[in-house]
Design a protein around this motif. Structure first.
Motif, PDB file in Angstrom:
ATOM      1  N   ASP A  95       2.027  98.280 -69.255  1.00 43.99           N
ATOM      2  CA  ASP A  95       1.752  98.467 -70.994  1.00 43.99           C
ATOM      3  C   ASP A  95       0.178  97.980 -70.687  1.00 43.99           C
TER       4      ASP A  95
ATOM      5  N   ARG B 157       2.716 102.030 -81.025  1.00 45.39           N
ATOM      6  CA  ARG B 157       1.551 100.520 -80.667  1.00 45.39           C
ATOM      7  C   ARG B 157       0.351 101.232 -79.658  1.00 45.39           C
TER       8      ARG B 157
ATOM      9  N   ASP C 116       9.619  90.252 -72.101  1.00 49.69           N
ATOM     10  CA  ASP C 116       8.835  91.719 -72.200  1.00 49.69           C
ATOM     11  C   ASP C 116       8.164  91.871 -70.709  1.00 49.69           C
TER      12      ASP C 116
ATOM     13  N   LEU D 234       9.263 105.070 -78.668  1.00 50.54           N
ATOM     14  CA  LEU D 234       8.616 104.030 -78.335  1.00 50.54           C
ATOM     15  C   LEU D 234       7.336 104.959 -77.720  1.00 50.54           C
TER      16      LEU D 234
ATOM     17  N   PHE E 264       7.455  94.835 -67.475  1.00 58.14           N
ATOM     18  CA  PHE E 264       6.819  95.639 -68.725  1.00 58.14           C
ATOM     19  C   PHE E 264       5.557  95.520 -68.795  1.00 58.14           C
TER      20      PHE E 264
ATOM     21  N   LEU F 214      11.711  92.898 -76.422  1.00 54.11           N
ATOM     22  CA  LEU F 214      12.288  94.063 -77.461  1.00 54.11           C
ATOM     23  C   LEU F 214      13.069  95.301 -76.952  1.00 54.11           C
TER      24      LEU F 214
ATOM     25  N   ARG G  68       3.242  90.861 -77.044  1.00 57.01           N
ATOM     26  CA  ARG G  68       3.361  91.048 -75.865  1.00 57.01           C
ATOM     27  C   ARG G  68       1.705  90.993 -75.535  1.00 57.01           C
TER      28      ARG G  68
ATOM     29  N   ALA H 221      16.151  96.874 -72.623  1.00 49.03           N
ATOM     30  CA  ALA H 221      15.121  96.353 -72.993  1.00 49.03           C
ATOM     31  C   ALA H 221      14.140  97.465 -73.911  1.00 49.03           C
ATOM     32  N   ASP H 222      14.600  98.879 -73.449  1.00 46.92           N
ATOM     33  CA  ASP H 222      13.448  99.855 -74.369  1.00 46.92           C
ATOM     34  C   ASP H 222      12.658  99.713 -73.041  1.00 46.92           C
TER      35      ASP H 222
HETATM   36  N1  GLY Z   1      10.954  95.927 -74.661  1.00 47.63           N
HETATM   37  C1  GLY Z   1       9.604  96.710 -73.927  1.00 47.63           C
HETATM   38  C2  GLY Z   1       8.498  96.947 -74.993  1.00 47.63           C
HETATM   39  O1  GLY Z   1       8.987  97.322 -76.275  1.00 47.63           O
HETATM   40  O2  GLY Z   1       7.485  96.906 -74.998  1.00 47.63           O
END
Ligand code: GLY
Length: 269
Positions: free
Chosen positions: A74, A141, A68, A171, A71, A25, A93, A258-259
């Motif tokens: 999260d 999120r 993803d 984000l 990461f 993402l 995710r 990818a943020d």
């Molecule tokens: N690409 C990391 C995220 O959007 O959670």
């Protein structure tokens, strides 16, 4: 992971980058990753920096079905040996979590674990910790029910939680903010304001950084007092150096694509 104090950062997990990473993402500052090999080299430098500065790192296998998956921040929230397993805020995710949860449950012997149910959503990337004060981002999120779950965990410890509304163009809270020490918060101008944080405990400081270096506000304070920073953010480096902190620069270009930021790539436990 931004929910442990500096003295608790002895161990961390990271997760290898799948070949599918080019499908990760990228809807905020990321332009979309294109070079998986480069991302892997940058992650290796990140791991070496952690190890060279006193952190034992465990690497989990990549999951090709989840672009993803590197990461990890999260996916689990570790607070003083307890763990909250959030329901991640992006549907693609959610299934990344089980191997991370399994590893942490074994590594943290006897860990008290709570999960989220119903419509509660949260990404660990929405949480920062300033000593015994926590901030959580209400974001695309993380919703109010997710925040209630986090509040329950923090109530157990008697820790305060304050909620910050994340602007639409960011984000996570950690995408624009971090605590390089247990008394400092790096924040970009133009994204948040002092009233978002309220009165800080005595001895704590908000450090304002020009908005063009918002990405650089994500840093990792290390147990030896040094601070990992993304390469290319001179105002962030200067602010830290002015306060007597040594920095370690990591090239994050293909992870940023990818943020992803520095804290996104590990969980301290
Ligand atoms: N690409 C990391 C995220 O959007 O959670």
């Amino acid at each position: 992971m931004a929910t442990v104090r500096l003295d608790q950062k002895k161990r961390a997990i990271v997760r290898d980058i799948p070949s599918s990473y080019t499908k990760a993402l990228a809807r905020f500052f990321g332009t979309g990753p294109t070079n998986v090999d480069l991302a892997r080299q940058q992650q290796l430098a990140y791991v070496h920096a952690l190890e060279a500065n006193g952190v034992a790192v465990h690497r989990l296998d990549a999951d090709e079905a989840h672009p993803d998956c590197m990461f990890v921040e999260d996916q689990a929230v570790v607070v003083d040996g307890h763990m909250l397993l959030p329901t991640p805020g992006h549907p693609s995710r959610v299934a990344e979590q089980p191997p991370i949860a399994d590893f942490l449950m074994q590594a943290l012997e006897g860990v008290q674990t709570c999960t989220m149910g119903g419509e509660a959503r949260m990404d660990g990337g929405d949480i920062i910790r300033l000593g015994n004060l926590f901030f959580v981002g209400r974001s695309s999120r993380t919703n109010d029910l997710g925040i209630v779950s986090l509040q329950s965990l923090l109530d157990f410890f008697g820790y305060e939680l304050r909620v910050i509304d994340i602007p639409d163009h960011a984000l996570h809270l950690t995408s624009i903010c971090s605590t390089p020490t247990d008394t400092m918060v790096l924040v970009p101008e133009g994204y948040l304001s002092p009233s978002d944080f309220g009165q800080l405990p005595t001895g704590c400081e908000l450090i304002w950084i020009p908005s063009e270096e918002a990405y650089g506000c994500n840093t990792i304070g290390l147990p030896n007092g040094k601070v990992m920073v993304a390469e290319g953010y001179p105002a962030v480096k200067k602010a830290l150096h002015d306060r007597g902190l040594e920095t370690i620069e990591i090239d994050m270009s293909e992870i940023r694509a990818a943020d992803g930021s520095l804290t996104c790539c590990s969980i301290f436990y």
